[in-house]
Write a protein that holds these residues in place. Structure first.
Motif: not given
Ligand SMILES: C[S@@+](CC[C@H](N)C(=O)[O-])C[C@H]1O[C@@H](n2cnc3c(N)ncnc32)[C@H](O)[C@@H]1O
Length: 237
Positions: A154-161, A165-180
């Motif tokens: 199983f390959l899955e998208l997960t969260r950097p621990a 990357l951990k700090w960049l990932y949350y703006p990515y998930l909240s803003i970049y991904l849904p917006l783009v």
């Protein structure tokens, strides 16, 4: 808590989401992951196969990209891709033209449409998050259809621990991904679901534990790109 407000849509909702985004799915995967999705599938295939496998069942096959990466290894005589979304399957049919490949429309949260102990390898990429509320039953079904000694990957998208990357990932998930995602696909609902499903998915170690509870003899996790993706492998005794 945020955990309480996110619930995975039922199959009908999942089907609707993937039907809406089918035309944009592969393009957006590449754009949103900076084309890392291809590398992750390739690395997963390299870790999953040893050349002895003859049959593969890819669940939540979508447009068939993970199955295609396995078939490129050339050791399979029988292959089947299963998905509940007809429009995704249609893309898979058009892009993977190979004899011996079967495409099935089915909802695997209700059961896997395969005989018991009939498959060497079960795979699923980026599918577990849609099955979050059904994982114990789903894993018991994967276990049932595998031959003794068979493998599940199983390959899955997960969260950097940790780390930057951990700090960049949350703006990515909240803003970049849904917006783009919304700008390209014109479906805000679909890409906010996909972002939320990453945010609320189980830790990989918990998924490995669930696999062992389903009967698998071993289950291990390998993280890719600082934990943005994880490969979980399990072996049936
Ligand atoms: C994020 S896509 C992944 C597609 C593909 N595996 C890939 O590597 O790009 C998830 C796929 O799982 C399918 N899916 C979600 N829930 C499902 C279910 N209960 N039964 C069958 N397919 C399902 C969706 O329709 C969608 O095509």
């Amino acid at each position: 808590m945020a955990q309480a407000v996110f619930s995975t849509p039922h199959s009908q909702g999942i089907r609707q989401i993937f039907t809406e985004i089918t035309p944009y799915y592969d393009f957006l995967n590449g754009l949103l992951s900076l084309r890392l999705d291809r590398a992750w599938r390739r690395w997963a295939v390299e870790r999953a196969v040893d050349g002895s496998e003859r049959s593969i069942l890819d669940l939540g096959t979508g447009t068939g990209k993970f199955l295609q990466a396995f078939l490129a290894r050339g050791t399979f005589e029988r292959a089947c891709g299963v998905d509940l979304c007809e429009s995704m399957l249609e893309r898979a049919r058009q892009s993977v033209r190979r004899p011996g490949v079967v495409w099935l429309a089915a909802d695997v949260s209700k059961g896997i449409p395969c005989e018991s102990a009939s498959v060497d390898l079960v795979s699923a990429a980026f599918t577990l998050r849609s099955l979050r509320d059904h994982l114990p039953f789903f894993f018991s079904e994967v276990f049932r259809v595998l031959k003794p000694g068979g493998k599940a990957v199983f390959l899955e998208l997960t969260r950097p621990a940790r780390g930057i990357l951990k700090w960049l990932y949350y703006p990515y998930l909240s803003i970049y991904l849904p917006l783009v995602g919304a700008l390209v696909s014109r479906s805000f609902q679909a890409y906010s679901f996909l972002a939320n499903s990453i945010r609320h998915f189980e830790e990989p170690s918990k998924v490995a534990e669930m696999l062992k509870q389903a009967g698998f003899a071993s289950a291990d996790c390998s993280s890719y790109t600082g934990g943005i993706a994880t490969l979980i492998r399990a072996k049936k005794p």
